[in-house]
Design a protein around this motif. Structure first.
Motif, mmCIF file in Angstrom:
data_model
loop_
_atom_site.group_PDB
_atom_site.id
_atom_site.type_symbol
_atom_site.label_atom_id
_atom_site.label_comp_id
_atom_site.label_asym_id
_atom_site.label_seq_id
_atom_site.Cartn_x
_atom_site.Cartn_y
_atom_site.Cartn_z
ATOM 1 N N GLY A 10 38.033 41.832 41.305
ATOM 2 C CA GLY A 10 39.235 41.932 42.117
ATOM 3 C C GLY A 10 38.957 41.451 43.522
ATOM 4 O O GLY A 10 37.851 41.034 43.862
ATOM 5 N N GLY A 11 39.985 41.514 44.361
ATOM 6 C CA GLY A 11 39.829 41.089 45.740
ATOM 7 C C GLY A 11 39.965 39.587 45.915
ATOM 8 O O GLY A 11 40.270 38.850 44.968
ATOM 9 N N ALA A 68 34.065 46.727 47.859
ATOM 10 C CA ALA A 68 35.320 47.395 47.525
ATOM 11 C C ALA A 68 36.008 47.797 48.821
ATOM 12 O O ALA A 68 35.427 48.507 49.644
ATOM 13 C CB ALA A 68 35.070 48.616 46.651
ATOM 14 N N GLU A 69 37.220 47.296 49.016
ATOM 15 C CA GLU A 69 38.115 47.646 50.121
ATOM 16 C C GLU A 69 37.806 46.945 51.442
ATOM 17 O O GLU A 69 38.696 46.705 52.246
ATOM 18 C CB GLU A 69 38.144 49.160 50.368
ATOM 19 N N ILE A 84 39.007 38.445 40.084
ATOM 20 C CA ILE A 84 38.907 38.017 41.468
ATOM 21 C C ILE A 84 39.741 36.753 41.693
ATOM 22 O O ILE A 84 39.947 35.954 40.780
ATOM 23 C CB ILE A 84 37.428 37.749 41.834
ATOM 24 N N MET A 143 34.993 44.122 43.845
ATOM 25 C CA MET A 143 36.035 44.923 43.209
ATOM 26 C C MET A 143 37.390 44.768 43.902
ATOM 27 O O MET A 143 38.432 44.719 43.253
ATOM 28 C CB MET A 143 35.626 46.400 43.216
ATOM 29 N N SER A 144 37.381 44.749 45.235
ATOM 30 C CA SER A 144 38.617 44.643 45.999
ATOM 31 C C SER A 144 38.254 44.234 47.424
ATOM 32 O O SER A 144 37.089 44.011 47.744
ATOM 33 C CB SER A 144 39.375 45.975 45.991
#
Length: 222
Positions: free
Chosen positions: A102-103, A63-64, A122, A82-83
């Motif tokens: 995601g991401g 994530a991130e 994703i 997730m991202s």
């Protein structure tokens, strides 16, 4: 930039350090040696450069963070991401980006079977080819394959979108070719630019769900 040598320090110590609130910034990971679960579960906007091959589940649950692998990656790279972004400079093994929510996952080489299995939002861009059952049970997101795709592409697909620049060996159940209209070319062009991949969107074919396997058809919603 902080440097962590996996030939001298244990993997558990690296992952623990990447989860600390004070871990902000850029990280350089030396001598990964194909170890499993490198840089998993990051939940911060870090820059992590893994200088060599990674084993199973590299950058899983990301994530991130932006995680770069300067080599090949084993099964399950960016699993349940997730991202953020995960970039693999070489090839990836089975089920890359599995269940990703995601991401962006970029694989500059080839990917093996079940790339994007059960993807849930994703975006995946593969510079080369993929094996069989790509985007199997894909629910949301986009799979872009600049090369060829193996048998069973998009089997049991829900609402994920697939673009293929090369040949397809066979479509899975309920997957069908869709029109490559201007809107689709525009979406693909944006994704290719984000991934840093040079390819002509007009040379791709588009695939999606025929929506015949649904128990509840979306057109019946009220």
């Amino acid at each position: 930039m902080q440097t962590f040598d996996l030939a001298a320090q244990p993997l558990r110590a690296l992952n623990r350090a990447l989860h600390e609130p004070s871990s902000a910034g850029a990280w350089r990971v030396l001598n990964p040696g194909g170890q499993h679960a490198i840089a998993v579960g990051i939940n911060a906007p870090l820059e992590v450069s893994i200088e060599g091959p990674a084993g199973y589940y590299c950058a899983g649950m990301n994530a991130e963070a932006t995680v770069r692998v300067a080599g090949n990656a084993g099964p399950g790279v960016a699993e349940n991401m997730m991202s953020g972004a995960v970039i693999v400079e070489g090839d990836a093994s089975q089920y890359a980006g599995a269940t990703g929510r995601g991401g962006l996952l970029v694989i500059k080489g080839n990917a093996s079977s079940r790339c994007g299995i059960s993807m849930k939002g994703i975006d995946i861009v593969v510079g080369g080819s993929i094996g069989h059952m790509g985007a199997f049970m894909g629910q949301a997101g986009t799979l872009v394959v600049c090369g060829d795709a193996g048998d069973g592409l998009g089997d049991s697909l829900f609402e994920a979108e697939i673009f293929v620049g090369g040949e397809t060996r066979g479509l899975g159940a309920d997957c069908e070719e869709k029109p490559m209209d201007e809107a689709a070319r525009g979406r693909l062009a944006v994704l290719l630019e984000r991934a840093g991949v040079e390819a002509d969107p007009a040379s791709f074919r588009r695939f999606g769900s025929a929506r015949k396997l649904y128990n509840f058809h979306p057109d019946d919603a009220y």
